[in-house]
Design a protein around this motif. Structure first.
Motif, PDB file in Angstrom:
ATOM      1  N   SER A 156       5.467  -2.346  -1.012  1.00  0.00           N
ATOM      2  CA  SER A 156       6.002  -1.564  -2.158  1.00  0.00           C
ATOM      3  C   SER A 156       7.332  -2.242  -2.825  1.00  0.00           C
ATOM      4  O   SER A 156       7.936  -2.559  -1.812  1.00  0.00           O
ATOM      5  CB  SER A 156       6.056  -0.203  -1.944  1.00  0.00           C
ATOM      6  OG  SER A 156       7.199   0.008  -1.066  1.00  0.00           O
ATOM      7  N   ASP A 157       7.643  -1.990  -3.717  1.00  0.00           N
ATOM      8  CA  ASP A 157       8.734  -2.491  -4.282  1.00  0.00           C
ATOM      9  C   ASP A 157      10.188  -1.787  -3.416  1.00  0.00           C
ATOM     10  O   ASP A 157      11.103  -2.336  -3.139  1.00  0.00           O
ATOM     11  CB  ASP A 157       9.241  -2.070  -5.656  1.00  0.00           C
ATOM     12  CG  ASP A 157       8.474  -2.892  -6.602  1.00  0.00           C
ATOM     13  OD1 ASP A 157       8.003  -4.078  -5.973  1.00  0.00           O
ATOM     14  OD2 ASP A 157       8.008  -2.625  -7.790  1.00  0.00           O
ATOM     15  N   ASN A 158       9.883  -0.462  -3.290  1.00  0.00           N
ATOM     16  CA  ASN A 158      10.744   0.536  -2.482  1.00  0.00           C
ATOM     17  C   ASN A 158      10.775  -0.378  -0.862  1.00  0.00           C
ATOM     18  O   ASN A 158      12.109  -0.590  -0.532  1.00  0.00           O
ATOM     19  CB  ASN A 158      10.352   1.737  -1.887  1.00  0.00           C
ATOM     20  CG  ASN A 158      10.223   2.883  -3.332  1.00  0.00           C
ATOM     21  OD1 ASN A 158      10.458   2.432  -4.454  1.00  0.00           O
ATOM     22  ND2 ASN A 158       9.760   3.809  -3.081  1.00  0.00           N
ATOM     23  N   GLU A 159      10.064  -0.705  -0.358  1.00  0.00           N
ATOM     24  CA  GLU A 159      10.048  -1.402   0.953  1.00  0.00           C
ATOM     25  C   GLU A 159      10.757  -2.660   0.842  1.00  0.00           C
ATOM     26  O   GLU A 159      11.521  -3.055   1.723  1.00  0.00           O
ATOM     27  CB  GLU A 159       8.547  -1.373   1.687  1.00  0.00           C
ATOM     28  CG  GLU A 159       8.315  -0.070   2.192  1.00  0.00           C
ATOM     29  CD  GLU A 159       6.877  -0.208   2.940  1.00  0.00           C
ATOM     30  OE1 GLU A 159       6.140  -1.226   2.811  1.00  0.00           O
ATOM     31  OE2 GLU A 159       6.316   0.973   3.115  1.00  0.00           O
ATOM     32  N   ARG A 160      10.343  -3.549  -0.181  1.00  0.00           N
ATOM     33  CA  ARG A 160      10.902  -4.688  -0.437  1.00  0.00           C
ATOM     34  C   ARG A 160      12.451  -4.655  -0.572  1.00  0.00           C
ATOM     35  O   ARG A 160      12.963  -5.387   0.073  1.00  0.00           O
ATOM     36  CB  ARG A 160      10.287  -5.456  -1.620  1.00  0.00           C
ATOM     37  CG  ARG A 160      10.747  -6.669  -1.779  1.00  0.00           C
ATOM     38  CD  ARG A 160      10.119  -7.695  -3.044  1.00  0.00           C
ATOM     39  NE  ARG A 160      10.567  -6.827  -4.386  1.00  0.00           N
ATOM     40  CZ  ARG A 160      11.703  -6.752  -4.849  1.00  0.00           C
ATOM     41  NH1 ARG A 160      12.667  -7.154  -4.360  1.00  0.00           N
ATOM     42  NH2 ARG A 160      11.698  -6.023  -6.015  1.00  0.00           N
ATOM     43  N   LEU A 161      12.871  -3.825  -1.403  1.00  0.00           N
ATOM     44  CA  LEU A 161      14.224  -3.924  -1.798  1.00  0.00           C
ATOM     45  C   LEU A 161      15.024  -3.095  -0.556  1.00  0.00           C
ATOM     46  O   LEU A 161      16.263  -3.638  -0.077  1.00  0.00           O
ATOM     47  CB  LEU A 161      14.437  -2.840  -2.797  1.00  0.00           C
ATOM     48  CG  LEU A 161      14.468  -3.551  -4.364  1.00  0.00           C
ATOM     49  CD1 LEU A 161      14.493  -2.439  -5.440  1.00  0.00           C
ATOM     50  CD2 LEU A 161      15.547  -4.567  -4.450  1.00  0.00           C
TER      51      LEU A 161
END
Length: 145
Positions: A28-33
């Motif tokens: 997810s973008d959340n996990e990536r960031l």
């Protein structure tokens, strides 16, 4: 650990490659960031709240800072799944990657799971695979001439 301007692009490339290995599917973008910012040398001394604010700045309205503990726990789990065997072989005590909810350090030797990973990432894995990455980048640059 602090970032040196001379090797920041190598550090960033290494971190990017690391994130791809950890979050290669179902990311997810959340996990990536979260992974990118929490494990970047410039953010080591930042609190999780400050890191969460940076994520929210990049994903306004999508990431809530109250999601940070769960997001970081998911990232730690994925790192352990991807690199746990290597970390153990390098002497990391994997039980330090699992803490009870609400756990706080009791003494100066206690570390949060992300700090255990951070130390392994930059003190063990980066020197080991960073050399190969630097050689690879240098070869590509030479081929461009």
């Amino acid at each position: 650990m602090t970032s040196n301007a001379g090797n920041s692009s190598l550090q960033e490339r290494f971190l990017s490659d690391f994130i791809e290995k950890v979050l290669w599917k179902g990311r997810s973008d959340n996990e990536r960031l979260c992974c990118e910012l929490r494990f970047h040398p410039q953010n080591y001394n930042q609190t999780n709240t400050k890191v969460a604010e940076k994520i929210n700045d990049q994903l306004p309205g999508i990431f809530d800072s109250t999601s940070m503990p769960g997001t970081l726990a998911a990232v730690v789990t994925k790192i352990k799944r991807a690199f746990g065997e290597q970390m153990a072989a390098d002497g990391v005590k994997l039980e330090e990657l699992q803490r009870e909810r609400g756990w706080k350090p009791q003494n100066s030797e206690d570390r949060y799971p992300w700090q255990v990973i951070y130390q392994w990432l930059w003190e063990v894995e980066f020197p080991r695979s960073g050399w190969d990455l630097a050689t690879n980048l240098a070869t590509c640059a030479i081929e461009e001439f």
